[in-house]
Design a protein around this motif. Structure first.
Motif, mmCIF file in Angstrom:
data_model
loop_
_atom_site.group_PDB
_atom_site.id
_atom_site.type_symbol
_atom_site.label_atom_id
_atom_site.label_comp_id
_atom_site.label_asym_id
_atom_site.label_seq_id
_atom_site.Cartn_x
_atom_site.Cartn_y
_atom_site.Cartn_z
ATOM 1 N N UNK A 110 56.320 28.679 52.851
ATOM 2 C CA UNK A 110 55.694 27.967 51.741
ATOM 3 C C UNK A 110 56.433 26.738 51.271
ATOM 4 N N UNK A 111 57.601 26.488 51.833
ATOM 5 C CA UNK A 111 58.398 25.332 51.410
ATOM 6 C C UNK A 111 59.001 24.615 52.614
ATOM 7 N N UNK A 112 58.172 24.105 53.514
ATOM 8 C CA UNK A 112 58.710 23.447 54.705
ATOM 9 C C UNK A 112 59.544 22.214 54.397
ATOM 10 N N UNK A 113 59.279 21.589 53.236
ATOM 11 C CA UNK A 113 60.055 20.406 52.866
ATOM 12 C C UNK A 113 61.497 20.744 52.501
ATOM 13 N N UNK A 114 61.753 22.043 52.267
ATOM 14 C CA UNK A 114 63.114 22.474 51.911
ATOM 15 C C UNK A 114 63.940 22.866 53.135
ATOM 16 N N UNK A 115 63.338 22.869 54.324
ATOM 17 C CA UNK A 115 64.044 23.285 55.537
ATOM 18 C C UNK A 115 65.351 22.530 55.767
ATOM 19 N N UNK A 116 65.377 21.189 55.571
ATOM 20 C CA UNK A 116 66.643 20.468 55.796
ATOM 21 C C UNK A 116 67.802 20.961 54.942
ATOM 22 N N UNK A 152 54.161 32.247 63.434
ATOM 23 C CA UNK A 152 55.027 33.411 63.221
ATOM 24 C C UNK A 152 55.662 33.329 61.840
ATOM 25 N N UNK A 153 56.107 34.456 61.327
ATOM 26 C CA UNK A 153 56.624 34.488 59.954
ATOM 27 C C UNK A 153 58.132 34.315 59.877
ATOM 28 N N UNK A 184 63.249 47.258 58.078
ATOM 29 C CA UNK A 184 62.223 48.223 58.469
ATOM 30 C C UNK A 184 61.393 48.665 57.270
ATOM 31 N N UNK A 185 62.058 48.958 56.152
ATOM 32 C CA UNK A 185 61.355 49.423 54.953
ATOM 33 C C UNK A 185 60.465 48.324 54.373
ATOM 34 N N UNK A 186 60.975 47.102 54.353
ATOM 35 C CA UNK A 186 60.178 45.993 53.810
ATOM 36 C C UNK A 186 58.986 45.700 54.711
ATOM 37 N N UNK A 187 59.210 45.751 56.026
ATOM 38 C CA UNK A 187 58.114 45.508 56.964
ATOM 39 C C UNK A 187 57.030 46.578 56.836
ATOM 40 N N UNK A 237 55.288 41.995 48.947
ATOM 41 C CA UNK A 237 56.410 41.154 48.522
ATOM 42 C C UNK A 237 56.246 39.725 49.030
ATOM 43 N N UNK A 238 56.972 38.822 48.394
ATOM 44 C CA UNK A 238 56.939 37.416 48.784
ATOM 45 C C UNK A 238 57.421 37.250 50.224
ATOM 46 N N UNK A 239 56.813 36.335 51.002
ATOM 47 C CA UNK A 239 57.286 36.074 52.371
ATOM 48 C C UNK A 239 58.760 35.667 52.421
ATOM 49 N N UNK A 240 59.244 35.072 51.331
ATOM 50 C CA UNK A 240 60.648 34.667 51.292
ATOM 51 C C UNK A 240 61.561 35.892 51.378
ATOM 52 N N UNK A 241 61.140 37.005 50.754
ATOM 53 C CA UNK A 241 61.931 38.245 50.799
ATOM 54 C C UNK A 241 62.007 38.759 52.237
ATOM 55 N N UNK A 242 60.880 38.744 52.938
ATOM 56 C CA UNK A 242 60.856 39.177 54.338
ATOM 57 C C UNK A 242 61.779 38.308 55.188
#
Length: 316
Positions: free
Chosen positions: A21-27, A176-177, A261-264, A270-275
Motif C-alpha cells: 500500500x505504500x510503494x513510494x516508501x520503498x526507497x 505476490x504479497x 504460520x499463525x498469522x497466515x 490483519x493489515x498486509x504490513x503485519x504479514x
C-alpha cells in the motif's frame, strides 16, 4: 483474466510487493535492508573465518556452527536479488522461472537450517549425556555424513515444489504479497485447484520442521534430566551454559516461523504490513542475530574475535 479472444491468459512473470500500500516508501527501506544484509555477511563470515583459523575450534560443536553460518548466508542470498530489485532499483517484476528458482532455494535453506539445529541438538545431547565418548561418537566422518544428510533431505522434500507450481495456471492477479517468492504465496494466485500443493506443503512442514521441533524438545528434556542429576551446582550451570547459544538459535528460528504460520492461518483480517513484517522477520532476523548470539555467548569464539581485533589494532 481474459484476452481479446476470451481465452485465459497465463502470466509469465510475477510482481513482488515491497511495503504493501505504500510503494513510494520503498526507497526508505533500501539502506536498512542493505545494512542488515551487510551485518549478515560480516557476522557469519567472521564466525566462519574464526573457526577456520583457530585450531582449538576444530571440534564438532563448531563444525555444526559453521554449517549454521553457511546456511544463514545461503538463506540471505536467496532473498537478496528480489529485495535489491524492489527497494534499490524499483523493479518489482520477476520472471516466472526466476520466481520458482528463488522459491526452491528459500524453502530448501529453511529446511536445511532446521536440520542443522537438530544436528546441533544431537551434539549437545552427546556432549552432556556421554562426554567421555563425545569425540569418538562425533568424528569428522560422522559430522560430514550428518551435513550431507541434512542437505539431501532438504533438496528431496522441496524438489517437487517447482513442478507442482509449474502445472498451475495463473490467470488472475500476478501480484505476490511479499518481496520474494514463497510457495504458499504463489498458489493463492492460481485459477485452478491447489489442494495437492496445499497438502504437500502441509506434509513437508509437519514431517520436517514440525518433526525437528519435537526432536529438539525431547532432546532437551533428556539433557535437562541429565543436568539435574549432576551433583555440583557449578557443573550444572556450566553444562546448561553450553546449550544457551543453541537454545537462542532455536528460538530465533522457530518463534518467527510459528508467528508467520499463525498469522497466515488466522490473521487474514490483519493489515498486509503485519504479514510482510512477520515474513521478513522470519527470513532476515535469524541470519543477522545468530552470529551475534554465538559471539557473545560462546567464550572461545568471543576470545578469538577479541584477540584478532586487538592484534590488528596493535599493528596499526
Amino acid at each position: 483474466m481474459m484476452n481479446s479472444s476470451g481465452s485465459l491468459v497465463n502470466h509469465h512473470s510475477f510482481t513482488l510487493t515491497g511495503i504493501p500500500g505504500m510503494p513510494d516508501k520503498n526507497p526508505w527501506m533500501a539502506f536498512p535492508l542493505g545494512f542488515l544484509y551487510t551485518l549478515t555477511l560480516l557476522g557469519n563470515g567472521t564466525i566462519l573465518a574464526t573457526i577456520k583459523v583457530d585450531q582449538n575450534l576444530h571440534e564438532p560443536m563448531y563444525y555444526f556452527l559453521s554449517m549454521l553460518a553457511l546456511t544463514d548466508v545461503g538463506l540471505s542470498m536467496s532473498t537478496l536479488p528480489s529485495m535489491l530489485s524492489i527497494f534499490w532499483f524499483n523493479a518489482p517484476e520477476i520472471p516466472f522461472d526466476a520466481c520458482i528458482t528463488q522459491m526452491f532455494f528459500i524453502h530448501s535453506f529453511g529446511v536445511v537450517e532446521s536440520g542443522v539445529l537438530v544436528s546441533m541438538t544431537f551434539d549437545r545431547f552427546v556432549a552432556i549425556r556421554d562426554p567421555l565418548h563425545y569425540a569418538s561418537i562425533l568424528t569428522h566422518g560422522i559430522i560430514g555424513k550428518i551435513g550431507i544428510a541434512v542437505v539431501i533431505r532438504a533438496v528431496r522434500v522441496v524438489f517437487p515444489v517447482p513442478f507442482l507450481i509449474k502445472r498451475l495456471p495463473f490467470c488472475h492477479s500476478n501480484v505476490l504479497s511479499h518481496s520474494y517468492c514463497l510457495h504458499q504465496d504463489a498458489i493463492r494466485l492460481a485459477c485452478a485447484s491447489t489442494h495437492v500443493n496445499s497438502l504437500y506443503g502441509l506434509l513437508v512442514v509437519i514431517f520436517t520442521l514440525g518433526f525437528d521441533a519435537i526432536i529438539i524438545l525431547f532432546s532437551y528434556v533428556l539433557i535437562l534430566k541429565t543436568v539435574l542429576g549432576i551433583a555440583s551446582r557449578v557443573e550444572r550451570l556450566k553444562a546448561l551454559n553450553t546449550c544457551l547459544s543453541h537454545i537462542c538459535a532455536v528460538l530465533l528460528f522457530y518463534v518467527p516461523l510459528i508467528g508467520v504460520t499463525m498469522i497466515h492461518r488466522f490473521g487474514k483480517h490483519l493489515s498486509p504490513i503485519v504479514h510482510t513484517l512477520m515474513a521478513n522477520t522470519y527470513l532476515l532476523l535469524p541470519p543477522v542475530l545468530n552470529p551475534v548470539v554465538y559471539s557473545v555467548k560462546t567464550k572461545q569464539i568471543r576470545r578469538r574475535i577479541i584477540h584478532v581485533f586487538q592484534r590488528r589494532k596493535n599493528r596499526v
